[in-house]
Design a protein around this motif. Structure first.
Motif, PDB file in Angstrom:
ATOM      1  N   THR A  19       0.842  -1.184   0.000  1.00  0.00           N
ATOM      2  CA  THR A  19       0.000   0.000   0.000  1.00  0.00           C
ATOM      3  C   THR A  19       0.880   1.238   0.000  1.00  0.00           C
ATOM      4  OG1 THR A  19      -1.674  -1.196   1.261  1.00  0.00           O
ATOM      5  CG2 THR A  19      -1.809   1.200   1.280  1.00  0.00           C
ATOM      6  N   ASP A  20       0.574   2.177  -0.875  1.00  0.00           N
ATOM      7  CA  ASP A  20       1.287   3.456  -0.873  1.00  0.00           C
ATOM      8  C   ASP A  20       0.672   4.315   0.220  1.00  0.00           C
ATOM      9  OD1 ASP A  20       2.498   5.885  -1.271  1.00  0.00           O
ATOM     10  OD2 ASP A  20       1.992   6.030  -3.402  1.00  0.00           O
ATOM     11  N   ARG A  21       1.323   4.396   1.364  1.00  0.00           N
ATOM     12  CA  ARG A  21       0.795   5.107   2.527  1.00  0.00           C
ATOM     13  C   ARG A  21       0.756   6.616   2.326  1.00  0.00           C
ATOM     14  NH1 ARG A  21      -1.910   1.356   5.434  1.00  0.00           N
ATOM     15  NH2 ARG A  21      -0.662  -0.518   5.560  1.00  0.00           N
ATOM     16  N   ASN A  22       1.488   7.133   1.328  1.00  0.00           N
ATOM     17  CA  ASN A  22       1.497   8.569   1.093  1.00  0.00           C
ATOM     18  C   ASN A  22       0.353   9.033   0.201  1.00  0.00           C
ATOM     19  OD1 ASN A  22       3.751   9.294   2.691  1.00  0.00           O
ATOM     20  ND2 ASN A  22       5.053   8.302   1.174  1.00  0.00           N
ATOM     21  N   GLU A 134      -1.830  -0.867  10.181  1.00  0.00           N
ATOM     22  CA  GLU A 134      -1.025   0.352  10.163  1.00  0.00           C
ATOM     23  C   GLU A 134      -1.968   1.529   9.945  1.00  0.00           C
ATOM     24  OE1 GLU A 134       2.430   2.235   7.311  1.00  0.00           O
ATOM     25  OE2 GLU A 134       2.566   0.112   7.831  1.00  0.00           O
ATOM     26  N   TYR A 135      -1.822   2.541  10.776  1.00  0.00           N
ATOM     27  CA  TYR A 135      -2.690   3.700  10.613  1.00  0.00           C
ATOM     28  C   TYR A 135      -1.973   4.962  11.069  1.00  0.00           C
ATOM     29  CZ  TYR A 135      -3.896   3.024  15.593  1.00  0.00           C
ATOM     30  OH  TYR A 135      -3.860   2.863  16.950  1.00  0.00           O
ATOM     31  N   TYR A 136      -2.497   6.091  10.612  1.00  0.00           N
ATOM     32  CA  TYR A 136      -1.872   7.393  10.819  1.00  0.00           C
ATOM     33  C   TYR A 136      -2.872   8.323  11.481  1.00  0.00           C
ATOM     34  CZ  TYR A 136       1.572   5.456   7.711  1.00  0.00           C
ATOM     35  OH  TYR A 136       2.533   4.650   7.168  1.00  0.00           O
ATOM     36  N   THR A 157      -2.843   6.870   3.713  1.00  0.00           N
ATOM     37  CA  THR A 157      -3.720   5.705   3.659  1.00  0.00           C
ATOM     38  C   THR A 157      -3.504   4.845   4.892  1.00  0.00           C
ATOM     39  OG1 THR A 157      -3.682   5.694   1.248  1.00  0.00           O
ATOM     40  CG2 THR A 157      -4.325   3.648   2.328  1.00  0.00           C
ATOM     41  N   SER A 158      -4.600   4.575   5.614  1.00  0.00           N
ATOM     42  CA  SER A 158      -4.574   3.749   6.819  1.00  0.00           C
ATOM     43  C   SER A 158      -5.346   2.459   6.577  1.00  0.00           C
ATOM     44  CB  SER A 158      -5.212   4.504   7.993  1.00  0.00           C
ATOM     45  OG  SER A 158      -4.414   5.593   8.382  1.00  0.00           O
TER      46      SER A 158
END
Length: 189
Positions: A19-22, A134-136, A157-158
């Motif tokens: 996953t592209d977290r940005n 994983e989360y922000y 992206t969480s």
């Protein structure tokens, strides 16, 4: 031949989707964010809740649904508010203090002219061996209102669909130098 190479690389685990977290989260919030300030639940404490708190035991309430749930905790801490805030706001130190938390790292800190602070934090919670969420989070500390509220950081992206939470501290109603801690967290999977 190409199909054979693709199939063999898939079966050996070489091909991996990440996953592209940005990238931005698919929405800007489905849960209602908490407002800083007094915690509504403290006005609803029953005599049995007060008795439990008097025995130095937290009062925990959970409400769940198919897509998520809500947790509320009220606890008395034998320390002044400043000391409790010192522990809560040190998010980088949560690993080892919070069950199943594998990573907790601030990636953005900003103090505002009005005294508020923004703290953005990456969190990874281990659920099962080899599996984690994983989360922000985007936290805002409101010192004048003795509150810290948060939602997901919707610029990233969480794995959770949505999160909203609230810490609120008050001086203990009867014990000098002690703090009553209120915590709420809502989550959508």
């Amino acid at each position: 031949l190409v199909l054979l190479l693709v199939l063999s690389s898939c079966s050996t685990g070489i091909v991996e989707a990440k996953t592209d977290r940005n990238m931005a989260h698919p929405h800007n919030g489905k849960l209602s964010p908490y407002k800083p300030g007094d915690f509504d639940s403290h006005k609803k404490l029953q005599k049995s809740d007060e008795a439990q708190l008097a025995k130095d035991q937290p009062v925990m309430k959970q409400m769940g649904g198919g897509e998520g749930g809500k947790a509320i905790c009220i606890q008395d801490v034998d320390a002044p508010r400043a000391a409790v805030w010192n522990q809560i706001l040190r998010l980088d130190d949560y690993v080892g203090k919070v069950s199943k938390l594998k990573e907790c790292r601030n990636y953005f800190l900003q103090r505002h002219r009005d005294g508020k602070s923004t703290i953005k934090t990456k969190m990874v919670v281990g659920v099962l061996p080899g599996y984690a969420y994983e989360y922000y989070c985007d936290h805002t500390y409101h010192p004048k209102q003795n509150s810290l509220v948060w939602t997901l950081d919707y610029e990233k992206t969480s794995d959770f669909d949505d999160v909203a939470g609230h810490w609120h501290l008050e001086d203990h109603p009867t014990k000098q130098g002690a703090t009553r801690v209120f915590y709420a967290c809502d989550i959508r999977f």
